[in-house]
Design an enzyme around this catalytic site. Structure first.
Site, mmCIF file in Angstrom:
data_model
loop_
_atom_site.group_PDB
_atom_site.id
_atom_site.type_symbol
_atom_site.label_atom_id
_atom_site.label_comp_id
_atom_site.label_asym_id
_atom_site.label_seq_id
_atom_site.Cartn_x
_atom_site.Cartn_y
_atom_site.Cartn_z
ATOM 1 N N GLU A 1 37.467 -19.677 92.736
ATOM 2 C CA GLU A 1 36.947 -18.361 93.097
ATOM 3 C C GLU A 1 35.585 -18.175 92.421
ATOM 4 O O GLU A 1 35.496 -17.963 91.215
ATOM 5 C CB GLU A 1 37.922 -17.280 92.649
ATOM 6 C CG GLU A 1 37.540 -15.895 93.117
ATOM 7 C CD GLU A 1 38.550 -14.834 92.710
ATOM 8 O OE1 GLU A 1 38.788 -13.914 93.507
ATOM 9 O OE2 GLU A 1 39.092 -14.923 91.590
ATOM 10 N N THR B 1 43.727 -14.154 83.550
ATOM 11 C CA THR B 1 44.023 -12.977 82.737
ATOM 12 C C THR B 1 45.352 -12.367 83.142
ATOM 13 O O THR B 1 46.101 -11.860 82.299
ATOM 14 C CB THR B 1 42.898 -11.939 82.859
ATOM 15 O OG1 THR B 1 41.649 -12.553 82.512
ATOM 16 C CG2 THR B 1 43.141 -10.759 81.933
ATOM 17 N N GLY B 2 45.671 -12.426 84.430
ATOM 18 C CA GLY B 2 46.960 -11.922 84.894
ATOM 19 C C GLY B 2 48.127 -12.615 84.233
ATOM 20 O O GLY B 2 49.156 -11.990 83.914
ATOM 21 N N GLY C 1 42.655 -8.190 88.387
ATOM 22 C CA GLY C 1 41.666 -9.031 87.723
ATOM 23 C C GLY C 1 41.892 -10.486 88.070
ATOM 24 O O GLY C 1 42.490 -10.818 89.105
ATOM 25 N N SER C 2 41.427 -11.357 87.209
ATOM 26 C CA SER C 2 41.523 -12.791 87.475
ATOM 27 C C SER C 2 42.955 -13.286 87.297
ATOM 28 O O SER C 2 43.761 -12.684 86.577
ATOM 29 C CB SER C 2 40.603 -13.568 86.531
ATOM 30 O OG SER C 2 41.119 -13.555 85.206
ATOM 31 N N THR C 3 43.245 -14.408 87.932
ATOM 32 C CA THR C 3 44.577 -14.991 87.824
ATOM 33 C C THR C 3 44.874 -15.418 86.382
ATOM 34 O O THR C 3 45.994 -15.213 85.889
ATOM 35 C CB THR C 3 44.702 -16.192 88.773
ATOM 36 O OG1 THR C 3 44.599 -15.710 90.127
ATOM 37 C CG2 THR C 3 46.034 -16.900 88.611
ATOM 38 N N GLU D 1 47.403 -7.794 90.980
ATOM 39 C CA GLU D 1 46.540 -8.101 92.124
ATOM 40 C C GLU D 1 45.438 -8.994 91.585
ATOM 41 O O GLU D 1 44.568 -8.546 90.842
ATOM 42 C CB GLU D 1 45.985 -6.815 92.735
ATOM 43 C CG GLU D 1 45.431 -7.001 94.139
ATOM 44 C CD GLU D 1 43.945 -7.249 94.142
ATOM 45 O OE1 GLU D 1 43.556 -8.449 94.253
ATOM 46 O OE2 GLU D 1 43.173 -6.296 94.024
ATOM 47 N N CYS E 1 37.754 -9.999 95.629
ATOM 48 C CA CYS E 1 38.852 -10.949 95.443
ATOM 49 C C CYS E 1 39.321 -11.560 96.758
ATOM 50 O O CYS E 1 39.838 -12.680 96.780
ATOM 51 C CB CYS E 1 40.017 -10.277 94.731
ATOM 52 S SG CYS E 1 40.594 -8.763 95.545
ATOM 53 N N LYS F 1 43.007 1.759 81.468
ATOM 54 C CA LYS F 1 41.894 1.110 80.782
ATOM 55 C C LYS F 1 40.858 0.670 81.804
ATOM 56 O O LYS F 1 41.171 -0.049 82.752
ATOM 57 C CB LYS F 1 42.340 -0.115 79.982
ATOM 58 C CG LYS F 1 41.211 -0.643 79.056
ATOM 59 C CD LYS F 1 41.457 -2.049 78.557
ATOM 60 C CE LYS F 1 40.936 -3.104 79.487
ATOM 61 N NZ LYS F 1 39.440 -3.134 79.592
#
Length: 545
Positions: free
Chosen positions: A443, A293-294, A289-291, A312, A346, A236
């Protein structure tokens, strides 16, 4: 040897041209200029004497906007599309098929059939490697088109895309092509009359979700090792930057990749991303992606079929300038570590810790360097900084700048939007930053440098490690003992000493703490896409054990 040098251009060539904007022309660009009444104009330089220039028309046609499923470009089942934007102008440049759960399911079924019944896993590893090598050759052939699409849809400088990222992109696939026929298990002795061997088998259908800041590079980090191991993929794209992945998908078809092996869908995280993460027939998930969303991705994977997940995620990397540093060189490297890719990295060195003995000199020179930074149309030669990716990120960066001012950090330069159109932000430098300020903790993902003061190594190690992140760190010193002390004391997945953003294909990348799970690139990424099977067979009257 030449390929290995190319793969490190992300650090070396870009830091060189950022040091000298006048010599930044790494290539000739064959574009034309829009002639109009000024709607397409932007400011080129950062300063009061900046010149106004008209925007370059990207020399590429957008040809692929549908999903790639089972070897065919197809519309969404719903017929819906979403807009892709040019961040220079805030204008729509394409309408892209919008995936939902039904489209993801179609793609997963195609990948499952290709894995269970298709020729890909049954090919020899050497045959798979040849397809990867043919793809890399096609990337070289179509470098200009891919670089132009990346710049048009993302806003990064064309010189960066064409001269650094595209060579690295092709190099990564050649690297993993080399690994394809070197993946094997082991034999080991056992207590008793048994023959024991391990098989390293492809894990199956890999779901992959890539971000918008480095669309092509992240495509390579995930697709390369997964294919080398014999897996099939549903990838995706980020909804902000779908165009280059779809173009790359077409090149894979030309390279001879069988239908269904690589499926590419575009759409939003809460719909397409969630459907992929929670799909019961996906065997492995990789996300960048972002933490925050992770965390969601990890929860969806666990609540479905407990698929293994590689993450990551975000970072707030320290860049430590020691008291023995050559200040001019340290300023240039720290500038590159933060401002590279519009600060949308990142692992950006977003906490610049400077020893108190050189702090004042460093701040003045860092401010002067930021003021010289060339901002403008990323298609123009010599431009170092283009726009942020979209309105949301643009507004977020400005909110953090406001927070820095309100928390009494000293705004040395920048602090506002750049120009009147597009998502451009002035290169911004703060001094007198304290560890408890939001600009030192969160961030930002933008061109905002925060400079902090420290007294000794013990203090700076403790302060650097007092963060929820642990992705990367930079150390600038002439003392090997200092370098060793810091590199072993810092809790980060990568420590760059007297360099930054060196992304060779063989170097593993990933983070400690909330910066992620697992490693990408190098031999370590192969482990993400393999299952280890032990096979035990009795031995009758063995001659030896």
């Amino acid at each position: 040897m030449a390929s290995r040098r190319i793969s490190s251009l992300l650090s070396r060539s870009l830091s060189a041209y950022s040091a000298s904007p006048s010599s930044a022309s790494l290539l000739l660009f064959h574009g034309r200029v829009i002639h109009g009444r000024g709607e397409g104009r932007t400011i080129r330089g950062f300063g009061t004497n900046a010149a106004v220039e008209e925007l370059v028309t990207p020399p590429v046609k957008i040809s692929y906007t549908q999903h790639l499923i089972n070897g065919q470009f197809v519309d969404s089942a719903s017929g819906r599309t979403f807009p892709a934007y040019d961040p220079r102008t805030e204008e729509v440049i394409a309408h892209v098929a919008e995936a939902d759960a039904e489209d993801v399911d179609r793609a997963v079924k195609a990948a499952r059939k290709a894995f269970d019944e298709g020729p890909w896993p049954k090919m020899t590893a050497y045959e798979r490697s040849l397809i990867l090598l043919r793809f890399a050759d096609l990337v070289d052939k179509h470098r200009d088109e891919l670089a132009a699409l990346e710049t048009w849809n993302n806003g990064k400088p064309y010189e960066q895309a064409a001269k650094a990222e595209l060579p690295s992109f092709a190099r990564l696939f050649r690297y993993y092509a080399g690994w394809a026929d070197k993946i094997h298990g082991m034999t080991m002795p056992a207590d008793g009359h048994h023959h024991v061997q391990t098989l390293h088998e492809p894990i199956g259908v890999a779901g992959q979700i890539i971000p918008w800041n480095f669309p092509l590079i992240m495509f390579a980090w995930k697709v390369g090792p997964a294919l080398a191991c014999g897996n099939t993929i549903v990838l995706k794209t980020a909804e902000q930057t779908p165009l280059t992945a779809l173009y790359a998908g077409k090149l894979f078809q030309e390279a001879g990749l069988p239908p269904g092996v690589l499926n590419i869908v575009s759409g939003y995280g809460p719909t397409a991303g969630a459907a992929l993460a929670s799909h019961m027939d996906v065997d492995k998930l990789a996300f960048t992606g972002s933490t925050e969303t992770g965390k969601v991705v990890l929860r969806l994977a666990a609540n479905s079929n407990l698929k293994p997940v590689t993450l990551e995620l975000g970072g707030k990397s320290p860049f430590i300038v020691c008291e023995d540093a050559n200040v001019d060189k340290a300023v240039e490297l720290a500038h590159f570590a933060l401002f590279f890719n519009q600060g949308q990295c990142c692992c950006a060195g977003s906490r610049t810790y400077v020893h108190e003995r050189v702090y004042d000199e460093f701040v003045e020179k860092a401010k002067a360097r930021a003021l010289r930074r060339v901002v403008g149309d990323p298609f123009r030669k010599g431009v170092e900084q283009g726009p942020q990716i979209d309105s949301e990120q643009f507004k977020k960066v400005l909110r953090y700048i406001k927070s820095g001012v309100e928390s009494d950090a000293k705004l040395e330069c920048g602090g506002d939007r750049f120009g009147s159109k597009g998502y451009f932000v002035q290169p911004t430098v703060f001094s007198n930053v304290q560890d408890d300020m939001l600009i030192a903790q969160d961030e930002i993902f933008g061109p905002v440098q925060s400079i902090l003061k420290f007294k000794d190594l013990k203090e700076v190690i403790q302060r650097s490690n007092t963060t929820r992140y642990g992705l990367a760190a930079g150390v600038f010193t002439q003392n090997i003992d200092t370098a060793n002390t810091l590199s072993r004391g810092l809790r980060a997945g990568t420590v760059w000493v007297n360099c930054f953003d060196v992304f060779d294909a063989a170097i593993p990348f990933g983070g400690y703490k909330m910066s992620g799970i697992g490693r990408e690139k190098g031999i370590y990424s192969l482990h993400n896409y393999l299952q280890v099977k032990a096979v035990v067979t009795p031995l009758k009257n063995p001659a030896w054990l």
